[in-house]
Design an enzyme around this catalytic site. Structure first.
Site, PDB file in Angstrom:
ATOM      1  N   GLU A 175       0.855  -1.358  -0.027  1.00  0.00           N
ATOM      2  CA  GLU A 175       0.080  -0.218  -0.047  1.00  0.00           C
ATOM      3  C   GLU A 175       0.834   1.362  -0.012  1.00  0.00           C
ATOM      4  O   GLU A 175       0.631   2.182   0.896  1.00  0.00           O
ATOM      5  CB  GLU A 175      -0.978   0.002   1.246  1.00  0.00           C
ATOM      6  CG  GLU A 175      -1.941  -1.108   1.139  1.00  0.00           C
ATOM      7  CD  GLU A 175      -3.302  -0.992   2.082  1.00  0.00           C
ATOM      8  OE1 GLU A 175      -2.796  -0.195   3.343  1.00  0.00           O
ATOM      9  OE2 GLU A 175      -4.396  -1.375   1.966  1.00  0.00           O
ATOM     10  N   GLU A 375      -5.921  -8.350  -0.808  1.00  0.00           N
ATOM     11  CA  GLU A 375      -6.649  -8.033   0.475  1.00  0.00           C
ATOM     12  C   GLU A 375      -7.840  -7.409   0.118  1.00  0.00           C
ATOM     13  O   GLU A 375      -8.220  -6.517  -0.739  1.00  0.00           O
ATOM     14  CB  GLU A 375      -6.006  -6.596   1.144  1.00  0.00           C
ATOM     15  CG  GLU A 375      -4.603  -7.270   1.897  1.00  0.00           C
ATOM     16  CD  GLU A 375      -3.923  -5.774   2.701  1.00  0.00           C
ATOM     17  OE1 GLU A 375      -4.800  -5.083   3.190  1.00  0.00           O
ATOM     18  OE2 GLU A 375      -2.821  -5.716   3.060  1.00  0.00           O
TER      19      GLU A 375
HETATM   20  P1  P53 Z   1      -7.126  -1.956   9.447  1.00  0.00           P
HETATM   21  C1  P53 Z   1      -6.462   2.211   4.710  1.00  0.00           C
HETATM   22  C2  P53 Z   1      -7.258   1.853   3.571  1.00  0.00           C
HETATM   23  C3  P53 Z   1      -7.296   0.552   3.168  1.00  0.00           C
HETATM   24  C4  P53 Z   1      -6.502  -0.282   3.665  1.00  0.00           C
HETATM   25  O1  P53 Z   1      -6.885  -2.122   7.900  1.00  0.00           O
HETATM   26  C5  P53 Z   1      -5.511  -0.078   4.782  1.00  0.00           C
HETATM   27  C6  P53 Z   1      -5.713   1.186   5.193  1.00  0.00           C
HETATM   28  C7  P53 Z   1      -4.926   1.587   6.681  1.00  0.00           C
HETATM   29  O2  P53 Z   1      -5.991   1.470   7.670  1.00  0.00           O
HETATM   30  O3  P53 Z   1      -4.670  -0.855   5.345  1.00  0.00           O
HETATM   31  C8  P53 Z   1      -4.560  -2.261   4.890  1.00  0.00           C
HETATM   32  O4  P53 Z   1      -6.534  -3.309  10.014  1.00  0.00           O
HETATM   33  C9  P53 Z   1      -3.239  -2.710   5.329  1.00  0.00           C
HETATM   34  C10 P53 Z   1      -3.286  -3.985   6.463  1.00  0.00           C
HETATM   35  C11 P53 Z   1      -4.566  -3.702   7.431  1.00  0.00           C
HETATM   36  C12 P53 Z   1      -5.629  -3.567   6.500  1.00  0.00           C
HETATM   37  O5  P53 Z   1      -5.632  -2.774   5.248  1.00  0.00           O
HETATM   38  O6  P53 Z   1      -6.620  -0.773   9.646  1.00  0.00           O
HETATM   39  O7  P53 Z   1      -2.466  -3.226   4.162  1.00  0.00           O
HETATM   40  O8  P53 Z   1      -2.063  -3.829   7.008  1.00  0.00           O
HETATM   41  O9  P53 Z   1      -4.605  -4.324   8.346  1.00  0.00           O
HETATM   42  C13 P53 Z   1      -7.029  -3.396   7.276  1.00  0.00           C
HETATM   43  O10 P53 Z   1      -8.597  -2.409   9.742  1.00  0.00           O
END
Ligand code: P53
Length: 477
Positions: A175, A375
């Site tokens: 990211e 993801e």
């Molecule tokens: P958490 C923002 C927007 C999209 C993905 O996020 C993001 C974020 C940051 O918050 O992060 C990714 O755990 C990232 C992972 C993360 C996951 O999305 O904040 O690559 O490490 O855990 C989910 O709910």
């Protein structure tokens, strides 16, 4: 719904969110070890000078996967995962980032881990940098310091050499575009190891972030090139957080505003896939008075380090209004408004399955490279019954609707999609908030935000559902 033969179904995590064991077997502290736990609306605090007594540091604990990976992997195998995405904790291999020799205990750990994935029929998909810079390097400026290029390339080539027969799929910077939210401190910190300096003006912060991004482009291109030398069969991809930005209305000003903001995502794809800086970016640097230091060979390096594929995270979409820009408080996107047509999670993430098909089309049309959805998932509050069972129907609905859209992108739009991995397939520490209670898993982990609990694992309802999805190659949704 037909998914291609060999489609890579699986799950995804990152070392810092689940391994724990932060100070064992020679591992050095990383930037995430000094991030305190927060909550929805409560920021995580960066204590870069070190661990402060009395504070809660959830990433130091993770879910203890460092010690439980064999049993956890057996659960992933039970779901039938074809692949498993995790990251290598940089500071397990180079505890300070610039050590003379790699830490053998760290290398040994990942060798065992990747062998375990293979033994269980899962292709490893490995992120090289998932918010895991050694803290010692961040203290030297992180990626604003050109030295980080050499350190990162040495780390990457060390692990690519060591695992050249175990790992085929590599991702460079997770990211990488999060840091375009430059004034939300956690993003420049976790992407690039930039420790916030309260004396910096917004322009100075931005200058640092752009410089770091340039160094990351050079580092990524070098890694792609060296990786292909190490093993010509490697597939090396970039990783973009794809939150599409819609205009709030069809008013031309809104459309243009959304278009300009989308560049903050696409500029990364443009450099990774076309091998040069797009005109709108170099123009912007000049227009806004940024001076990016580049060395003579950099353009050539970037030109010759084009990625093999694109990987994305996808959780939500955003909407922006040109009218709301004035009220922007520096968080989120300028002019961001709620999209009235879609619902949101408890953390305000707007649920938009069609947006996933939309970004798959956008990226494929622009770059014509295979795309890996590495993801996708939904964070929820969950209370298990006395057997540890959670009937997570909302997660099933979320995943089903998103997988359907991936299927449409393949079947209706002809997009080449390599695979799909559910984020946080086992409950892990949330990146954004540091919470344990923001759960993404199909496997429940009995632990709270402060590390209390038995850490026992149990299957949620989505576990059996996803097993069937994979067994039917996406036909039984
Ligand atoms: P958490 C923002 C927007 C999209 C993905 O996020 C993001 C974020 C940051 O918050 O992060 C990714 O755990 C990232 C992972 C993360 C996951 O999305 O904040 O690559 O490490 O855990 C989910 O709910």
């Amino acid at each position: 719904m037909k998914f291609p033969e060999g489609f890579l179904w699986g799950g995804a995590v990152a070392a810092h969110q689940l391994e724990g064991a932060w100070n064992v077997d020679g591992r050095g502290p990383s930037i995430c070890d000094v991030l305190t736990g927060g909550a929805h609306g409560v920021k995580r605090v960066i204590t870069a000078d070190g661990v402060e007594p009395g504070k809660n540091y959830p990433n130091q604990r993770g879910i203890d996967y460092y010690h439980t990976f064999r049993e956890d992997d057996a659960l992933f195998q039970e779901m039938g995962f074809k692949c498993f995405r995790t990251s290598i904790s940089w500071s397990r291999i180079f505890p300070n980032g610039d050590d003379a020799e790699p830490n053998e205990a760290g290398l040994k750990f990942y060798e065992e881990l990747f062998r375990d994935y293979r033994a269980k029929g899962m292709e490893p998909v490995v992120t090289l940098s998932h918010f895991e810079m050694p803290l010692a390097l961040a203290k030297q400026g992180g990626f604003t310091n050109r030295k980080a290029i050499d350190c990162f390339v040495r780390f990457a080539t060390t692990v690519m050499e060591r695992y050249k027969d175990l790992v085929k799929y590599w991702l460079t910077f997770n990211e990488v575009n999060n840091q375009m939210e430059m004034h939300t401190e956690i993003f420049p910190y976790t992407n690039s190891g930039i420790i916030p300096d309260p004396n910096d003006t917004p322009h100075e912060v931005e200058q640092k972030v752009w410089q770091a991004i340039h160094h990351e482009f050079v580092a990524s291109a070098l890694v792609v090139r060296k990786g292909h030398e190490i093993n010509p069969n490697f597939k090396i991809g970039c990783m973009l957080a794809m939150v599409p930005i819609y205009p709030a209305t069809c008013r031309p000003d809104d459309v243009m505003h959304a278009e300009v903001l989308m560049r903050d995502r696409l500029l990364f794809g443009d450099v990774y896939c076309y091998g040069e800086y797009p005109h709108y970016l170099t123009h912007r640097w000049e227009r806004d008075g940024f001076d990016i230091k580049m060395e003579p060979g950099d353009a050539d390096i970037i030109k010759h380090g084009i990625v093999d594929f694109i990987s994305i995270s996808y959780y939500m979409s955003a909407a922006v209004s040109a009218d709301a820009v004035g009220s922007w408080d520096g968080h989120g996107l300028p002019g961001q408004v709620r999209n009235p047509y879609i619902a949101a999670t408890d953390w305000g993430w707007q649920i938009d399955p069609v947006g996933l098909r939309y970004v798959l089309c956008t990226l494929y049309e622009r770059y014509r490279k295979p795309i890996f959805v590495v993801e996708n998932g939904i964070g929820m509050y969950e209370t298990p019954d006395e057997h540890g069972y959670v009937a997570d129907d909302a997660r099933i609905a979320y995943l089903r609707s998103h997988i359907e859209e991936v299927g449409k992108a393949i079947a209706l739009d002809g997009v080449e999609v390599m695979g799909y991995t559910v984020w946080g397939c086992i409950d892990v520490i949330s990146f954004g908030t540091g919470e344990m209670k923001k759960r993404y898993g199909m496997i429940y982990v009995d632990a709270d935000d402060y590390g209390n609990g038995t850490y026992k694992r149990s299957r949620k309802k989505s576990f059996e559902w996803y097993r069937k999805v994979i067994a039917s190659n996406g036909e039984e949704l």
